[in-house]
Design an enzyme around this catalytic site. Structure first.
Site, PDB file in Angstrom:
ATOM      1  N   CYS A   1       0.822  -1.210   0.000  1.00 46.69           N
ATOM      2  CA  CYS A   1       0.000   0.000   0.000  1.00 46.69           C
ATOM      3  C   CYS A   1       0.857   1.261   0.000  1.00 46.69           C
ATOM      4  O   CYS A   1       1.919   1.311   0.607  1.00 46.69           O
ATOM      5  CB  CYS A   1      -0.949   0.072   1.179  1.00 46.69           C
ATOM      6  SG  CYS A   1      -2.014  -1.341   1.338  1.00 46.69           S
TER       7      CYS A   1
ATOM      8  N   ARG B   1       3.759   0.061  -4.896  1.00 49.52           N
ATOM      9  CA  ARG B   1       3.547  -0.475  -3.550  1.00 49.52           C
ATOM     10  C   ARG B   1       2.272  -1.308  -3.440  1.00 49.52           C
ATOM     11  O   ARG B   1       2.006  -1.919  -2.393  1.00 49.52           O
ATOM     12  CB  ARG B   1       3.474   0.672  -2.538  1.00 49.52           C
ATOM     13  CG  ARG B   1       4.717   1.530  -2.528  1.00 49.52           C
ATOM     14  CD  ARG B   1       4.561   2.666  -1.553  1.00 49.52           C
ATOM     15  NE  ARG B   1       4.538   2.193  -0.190  1.00 49.52           N
ATOM     16  CZ  ARG B   1       5.607   2.013   0.569  1.00 49.52           C
ATOM     17  NH1 ARG B   1       6.796   2.281   0.086  1.00 49.52           N
ATOM     18  NH2 ARG B   1       5.492   1.583   1.795  1.00 49.52           N
TER      19      ARG B   1
ATOM     20  N   TRP C   1      -2.539  -2.894  -1.686  1.00 50.73           N
ATOM     21  CA  TRP C   1      -2.121  -4.286  -1.827  1.00 50.73           C
ATOM     22  C   TRP C   1      -2.873  -5.021  -0.725  1.00 50.73           C
ATOM     23  O   TRP C   1      -2.559  -4.872   0.453  1.00 50.73           O
ATOM     24  CB  TRP C   1      -0.608  -4.386  -1.639  1.00 50.73           C
ATOM     25  CG  TRP C   1      -0.049  -5.738  -1.918  1.00 50.73           C
ATOM     26  CD1 TRP C   1       0.337  -6.230  -3.120  1.00 50.73           C
ATOM     27  CD2 TRP C   1       0.217  -6.769  -0.964  1.00 50.73           C
ATOM     28  NE1 TRP C   1       0.814  -7.513  -2.965  1.00 50.73           N
ATOM     29  CE2 TRP C   1       0.758  -7.866  -1.657  1.00 50.73           C
ATOM     30  CE3 TRP C   1       0.034  -6.881   0.429  1.00 50.73           C
ATOM     31  CZ2 TRP C   1       1.128  -9.050  -1.022  1.00 50.73           C
ATOM     32  CZ3 TRP C   1       0.403  -8.057   1.053  1.00 50.73           C
ATOM     33  CH2 TRP C   1       0.946  -9.123   0.325  1.00 50.73           C
TER      34      TRP C   1
ATOM     35  N   ASN D   1      -1.515   2.446   5.566  1.00 45.90           N
ATOM     36  CA  ASN D   1      -0.592   1.398   5.099  1.00 45.90           C
ATOM     37  C   ASN D   1      -0.092   0.659   6.336  1.00 45.90           C
ATOM     38  O   ASN D   1       0.483   1.284   7.230  1.00 45.90           O
ATOM     39  CB  ASN D   1       0.588   2.041   4.353  1.00 45.90           C
ATOM     40  CG  ASN D   1       1.715   1.052   4.107  1.00 45.90           C
ATOM     41  OD1 ASN D   1       1.479  -0.140   3.930  1.00 45.90           O
ATOM     42  ND2 ASN D   1       2.932   1.535   4.106  1.00 45.90           N
ATOM     43  N   GLY D   2      -0.309  -0.643   6.378  1.00 52.05           N
ATOM     44  CA  GLY D   2       0.123  -1.424   7.529  1.00 52.05           C
ATOM     45  C   GLY D   2      -0.921  -2.462   7.857  1.00 52.05           C
ATOM     46  O   GLY D   2      -1.816  -2.742   7.041  1.00 52.05           O
TER      47      GLY D   2
ATOM     48  N   GLU E   1      19.306 -15.710  -7.024  1.00 55.33           N
ATOM     49  CA  GLU E   1      18.702 -14.451  -7.459  1.00 55.33           C
ATOM     50  C   GLU E   1      18.119 -14.579  -8.869  1.00 55.33           C
ATOM     51  O   GLU E   1      17.054 -14.039  -9.164  1.00 55.33           O
ATOM     52  CB  GLU E   1      19.751 -13.338  -7.376  1.00 55.33           C
ATOM     53  CG  GLU E   1      19.339 -11.990  -7.920  1.00 55.33           C
ATOM     54  CD  GLU E   1      18.128 -11.366  -7.224  1.00 55.33           C
ATOM     55  OE1 GLU E   1      17.649 -11.909  -6.209  1.00 55.33           O
ATOM     56  OE2 GLU E   1      17.645 -10.334  -7.722  1.00 55.33           O
TER      57      GLU E   1
ATOM     58  N   LYS F   1      14.226 -13.777  -9.798  1.00 58.02           N
ATOM     59  CA  LYS F   1      13.842 -12.793 -10.818  1.00 58.02           C
ATOM     60  C   LYS F   1      12.849 -13.401 -11.784  1.00 58.02           C
ATOM     61  O   LYS F   1      11.820 -12.823 -12.098  1.00 58.02           O
ATOM     62  CB  LYS F   1      15.054 -12.312 -11.613  1.00 58.02           C
ATOM     63  CG  LYS F   1      15.930 -11.226 -11.090  1.00 58.02           C
ATOM     64  CD  LYS F   1      15.331  -9.920 -10.734  1.00 58.02           C
ATOM     65  CE  LYS F   1      14.641  -9.952  -9.418  1.00 58.02           C
ATOM     66  NZ  LYS F   1      15.236  -9.497  -8.254  1.00 58.02           N
TER      67      LYS F   1
ATOM     68  N   GLU G   1       9.307 -14.349 -10.180  1.00 56.44           N
ATOM     69  CA  GLU G   1       8.424 -13.282  -9.691  1.00 56.44           C
ATOM     70  C   GLU G   1       7.775 -12.486 -10.808  1.00 56.44           C
ATOM     71  O   GLU G   1       6.678 -11.964 -10.624  1.00 56.44           O
ATOM     72  CB  GLU G   1       9.127 -12.375  -8.687  1.00 56.44           C
ATOM     73  CG  GLU G   1      10.201 -11.497  -9.232  1.00 56.44           C
ATOM     74  CD  GLU G   1      10.882 -10.666  -8.145  1.00 56.44           C
ATOM     75  OE1 GLU G   1      10.236 -10.293  -7.170  1.00 56.44           O
ATOM     76  OE2 GLU G   1      12.087 -10.380  -8.290  1.00 56.44           O
TER      77      GLU G   1
ATOM     78  N   HIS H   1      21.329 -35.301  -5.913  1.00 52.94           N
ATOM     79  CA  HIS H   1      20.754 -35.685  -4.616  1.00 52.94           C
ATOM     80  C   HIS H   1      19.235 -35.491  -4.593  1.00 52.94           C
ATOM     81  O   HIS H   1      18.637 -35.478  -3.523  1.00 52.94           O
ATOM     82  CB  HIS H   1      21.426 -34.882  -3.505  1.00 52.94           C
ATOM     83  CG  HIS H   1      22.883 -35.170  -3.407  1.00 52.94           C
ATOM     84  ND1 HIS H   1      23.382 -36.313  -2.817  1.00 52.94           N
ATOM     85  CD2 HIS H   1      23.961 -34.490  -3.883  1.00 52.94           C
ATOM     86  CE1 HIS H   1      24.707 -36.304  -2.906  1.00 52.94           C
ATOM     87  NE2 HIS H   1      25.072 -35.216  -3.553  1.00 52.94           N
TER      88      HIS H   1
ATOM     89  N   LYS I   1       6.268  -3.825  -3.778  1.00 57.42           N
ATOM     90  CA  LYS I   1       7.710  -3.618  -3.642  1.00 57.42           C
ATOM     91  C   LYS I   1       8.194  -3.663  -2.199  1.00 57.42           C
ATOM     92  O   LYS I   1       9.190  -4.279  -1.889  1.00 57.42           O
ATOM     93  CB  LYS I   1       8.101  -2.281  -4.261  1.00 57.42           C
ATOM     94  CG  LYS I   1       9.587  -2.007  -4.136  1.00 57.42           C
ATOM     95  CD  LYS I   1      10.207  -1.690  -5.439  1.00 57.42           C
ATOM     96  CE  LYS I   1      11.715  -1.713  -5.393  1.00 57.42           C
ATOM     97  NZ  LYS I   1      12.289  -2.959  -5.865  1.00 57.42           N
TER      98      LYS I   1
HETATM   99  C1  F6R Z   1      12.685  -9.282  -5.362  1.00 55.46           C
HETATM  100  C2  F6R Z   1      12.542  -8.260  -4.346  1.00 55.46           C
HETATM  101  C3  F6R Z   1      12.271  -8.688  -2.948  1.00 55.46           C
HETATM  102  C4  F6R Z   1      13.025  -7.777  -1.982  1.00 55.46           C
HETATM  103  C5  F6R Z   1      12.655  -8.122  -0.545  1.00 55.46           C
HETATM  104  C6  F6R Z   1      13.444  -7.289   0.447  1.00 55.46           C
HETATM  105  O1  F6R Z   1      12.972  -8.737  -6.615  1.00 55.46           O
HETATM  106  O2  F6R Z   1      12.612  -7.101  -4.637  1.00 55.46           O
HETATM  107  O3  F6R Z   1      12.616 -10.019  -2.748  1.00 55.46           O
HETATM  108  O4  F6R Z   1      14.384  -7.928  -2.195  1.00 55.46           O
HETATM  109  O5  F6R Z   1      11.295  -7.892  -0.346  1.00 55.46           O
HETATM  110  O6  F6R Z   1      13.234  -5.928   0.238  1.00 55.46           O
HETATM  111  P1  F6R Z   1      14.201  -4.853   0.842  1.00 55.46           P
HETATM  112  O7  F6R Z   1      15.526  -4.992   0.170  1.00 55.46           O
HETATM  113  O8  F6R Z   1      13.558  -3.537   0.562  1.00 55.46           O
HETATM  114  O9  F6R Z   1      14.307  -5.142   2.311  1.00 55.46           O
END
Ligand code: F6R
Length: 618
Positions: free
Chosen positions: A2, A27, A74, A100-101, A491, A495, A498, A514, A613
């Site tokens: 949010c 967000r 969200w 937000n929360g 990673e 990527k 997601e 394994h 995000k």
């Molecule tokens: C993936 C992504 C998330 C963040 C995670 C931590 O692309 O962006 O996995 O890395 O939510 O977020 P931060 O770095 O803001 O603590």
């Protein structure tokens, strides 16, 4: 999780709120809404769906008024729907809030209010806050009629009842001259203008109007008037504080001609890299040196028995790379844990440990909780973050900033590579301090060349695009690697999953036999990261094992390397660098691959389903 915004001033609030919401849409994007004070009524418009749906609706009418709040959602409590969208109002419709929360005790408060006649319209936790404020507002009106601060008192009283996290914006018909804001465990920024003031969950939403801001601290309350802003502690004491200045420019928060923020941010990496590296590199007579004036590493660093790193998601993957780097350059044991695990596992503290937390946003709830736990245990915290003024940056003892600029796309790219860079610099510095490295300058020289090498990889992006156009429909994509390559594989897989929603996983290549190899079939793509030269033979065998079971294969390796030509279906090469620094380059083709697969599948890479995000709730 949010985004909230608010405006009080001389302009029409609606377009200001909509523009701010566009900057906050990363967000949350399942619904959006605004409330604007028009004459003596609060006009609330809120719609399920992306912000454009609300925008289209608002284009059909004029909502005049210079005080308002906005929200992009969200969903946590209650499905995405018009009713569950914010703003929410009290029963009378004369108080409106955005939030937000998560209010953890909302069910209890709801029952308490229902027993007093409260009637609720939504399934959200947020609605109880509006009702609660109104409840105390009515009480205060009876007790102390005519006092101008009744709304503030009512908000403050309501806040004392809430368990959980909140960033709040509150407006009321009876108080056309003010906007009240408050925060606990969710970020909130007050923007300061001339005759106008703003609130927003993140800086980019304010950049069109101001760079002078207050980063609200935990449990602070702000009252915004047109001509000034008052800040209060939770106890109602006035706070006098100088505003902070933010340097980000507007252009860095815009797409700049790219189709998506993610593609722009992938391309931003060469610059982000230079911006993060340059201030920390000095050229001495004997070669390059690391300048860490900002964190002043003392003797405790040289003698520390262990490093503990905790983070979430992409930042956790950066920590995994960091582990290999610290062990390689500084010969120090490293423990890496996911913040949500760390905080609940009763970890063993040693106050002599170096404790590092990594977070792009500096607001991730689990990461903050892990940091606070370690602090309680006596640890000194070094934070690596991209967000100046974030909660993490304010609560940590030492802060190392990644100067990546605003990262808007949900999928993290430039934050990751700049986190890696900070970790490499720390590992090299620590290696020197501990006497494990006699000279870091060859590595620093290599780091100073990375930005150009990133640009060279980006110049070949069409190769990855073509490969993605052939492979985007695979059922499963597995990334494999050893050591640094394994950490990067984690990673790569994140990527891809997601934003393309492909089932992708990372495996330490030696683990394939394994168990995971049972998953390999003709609808599988295996991407091998092969940058650790002494392990090439092992990767060749791994590729043979998967291709003989029908999988397609891609190898990402060094320019000029032919070890994989005969075994892999495709080879993508990256410019040569010392093996241990390879993650800085090998992730770039994987980011591009994820991006192009998402586009091929018709997904919006900037707004992947079910994600937002900044994960400011558990
Ligand atoms: C993936 C992504 C998330 C963040 C995670 C931590 O692309 O962006 O996995 O890395 O939510 O977020 P931060 O770095 O803001 O603590």
């Amino acid at each position: 999780m949010c985004g909230i915004t608010g405006y009080i001033g001389y302009r029409q609030a609606t377009p200001v709120l909509l523009e701010a919401l566009k900057k906050l849409e990363y967000r949350g994007y399942d619904s959006a809404g605004i409330a604007v004070l028009h004459e003596d009524a609060l006009l609330v418009r809120k719609m399920k769906g992306p912000l454009q749906v609300l925008e289209a609706r608002l284009a059909t009418e004029t909502i005049a008024g210079s005080l308002g709040i906005g929200h992009t959602r969200w969903a946590t409590h209650g499905e995405p729907s018009d009713i569950n969208s914010h703003p929410h109002t009290d029963v009378s419709g004369r108080i409106a809030i955005v939030h937000n929360g998560i209010i953890e005790n909302y069910a209890k408060i709801k029952a308490w209010l229902q027993a007093r006649g409260g009637v609720f319209k939504s399934d959200t936790d947020t609605e109880v806050i509006a009702h609660l404020i109104n409840y105390y507002y009515q009480q205060y009106q009876k007790d102390i009629p005519g006092t101008r601060d009744i709304l503030l008192h009512a908000v403050q009283h309501a806040l004392t009842r809430l368990a959980g996290s909140y960033a709040l914006g509150v407006i009321a018909c009876d108080f056309p001259d003010r906007l009240i804001a408050a925060r606990k465990d969710s970020p909130l920024i007050v923007g300061l203008g001339e005759g106008e003031h703003f609130i927003a969950s993140d800086v980019p939403a304010l950049l069109a109007y101001t760079r002078e801001v207050y980063f609200l601290e935990e449990r602070e309350v702000a009252v915004l008037y047109r001509d000034h802003v008052d800040l209060f502690t939770e106890q109602g004491e006035k706070i006098i504080r100088a505003p902070s200045h933010v340097d980000w420019d507007l252009a860095s928060a815009e797409k700049g001609g790219y189709a998506h923020f993610m593609l722009k941010e992938i391309h931003d990496q060469a610059k982000a890299f230079t911006d993060t590296l340059r201030p920390r590199l000095t050229l001495e007579a004997q070669g390059w040196d690391i300048n860490f004036d900002e964190i002043k590493l003392d003797a405790g660093w040289a003698e520390a028995p262990r490093i503990v790193i905790t983070a979430c998601g992409t930042a956790w993957h950066a920590a995994m790379v960091g582990k290999y780097a610290f062990e390689r350059f500084a010969r120090i044991p490293v423990e890496v844990d996911i913040a949500s695990e760390y905080r609940y596992r009763n970890p063993v503290f040693n106050p002599q440990d170096i404790f590092i937390v990594i977070s792009q946003s500096g607001e991730t709830a689990d990461t903050l909780a892990a940091m606070r736990l370690a602090k309680k245990g006596g640890a000194r915290i070094l934070a690596i973050t991209n967000a100046v003024g974030s909660t993490l940056s304010r609560e940590a003892d030492l802060v190392l900033y990644t100067w990546a600029g605003p990262e808007i796309a949900v999928a993290s790219t430039k934050a990751f590579t700049t986190q890696l860079l900070c970790l490499y610099l720390l590992a090299l510095k620590l290696g020197l301090l501990r006497g494990c490295l006699s000279d870091a300058s060859p590595y620093l020289q290599a780091l100073s060349e990375v930005a150009d090498k990133v640009a060279r990889i980006l110049n070949q992006k069409e190769l990855i695009q073509r490969f993605a156009s052939r492979q985007f429909n695979k059922d499963k994509v597995f990334f494999i690697g050893r050591q640094f390559d394994y950490a990067v594989s984690l990673e790569c897989a994140l990527k891809l999953k997601e934003i393309s929603y492909t089932h992708s996983e990372a495996f330490a290549a030696g683990e394939l036999k394994h168990g995971p190899i049972a998953l390999v079939d003709t609808n599988t793509l295996v991407v091998a990261l092969a940058t650790q030269r002494e392990l090439f033979d092992k990767i060749v065998s791994n590729i043979r094992e998967v291709t003989s079971r029908g999988a397609a294969s891609l190898v990402i390796t060094w320019e000029g390397e032919s070890a994989f030509d005969a075994v892999a279906d495709e080879v993508f090469t990256i410019p040569q660098i010392e093996d241990s620094l390879s993650p800085l380059l090998s992730i770039i083709p994987a980011q591009l691959f994820a991006y192009y697969c998402a586009v091929q599948r018709g997904n919006d890479p900037d707004k992947p389903r079910n994600l937002a995000k900044s994960v400011t709730v558990e």
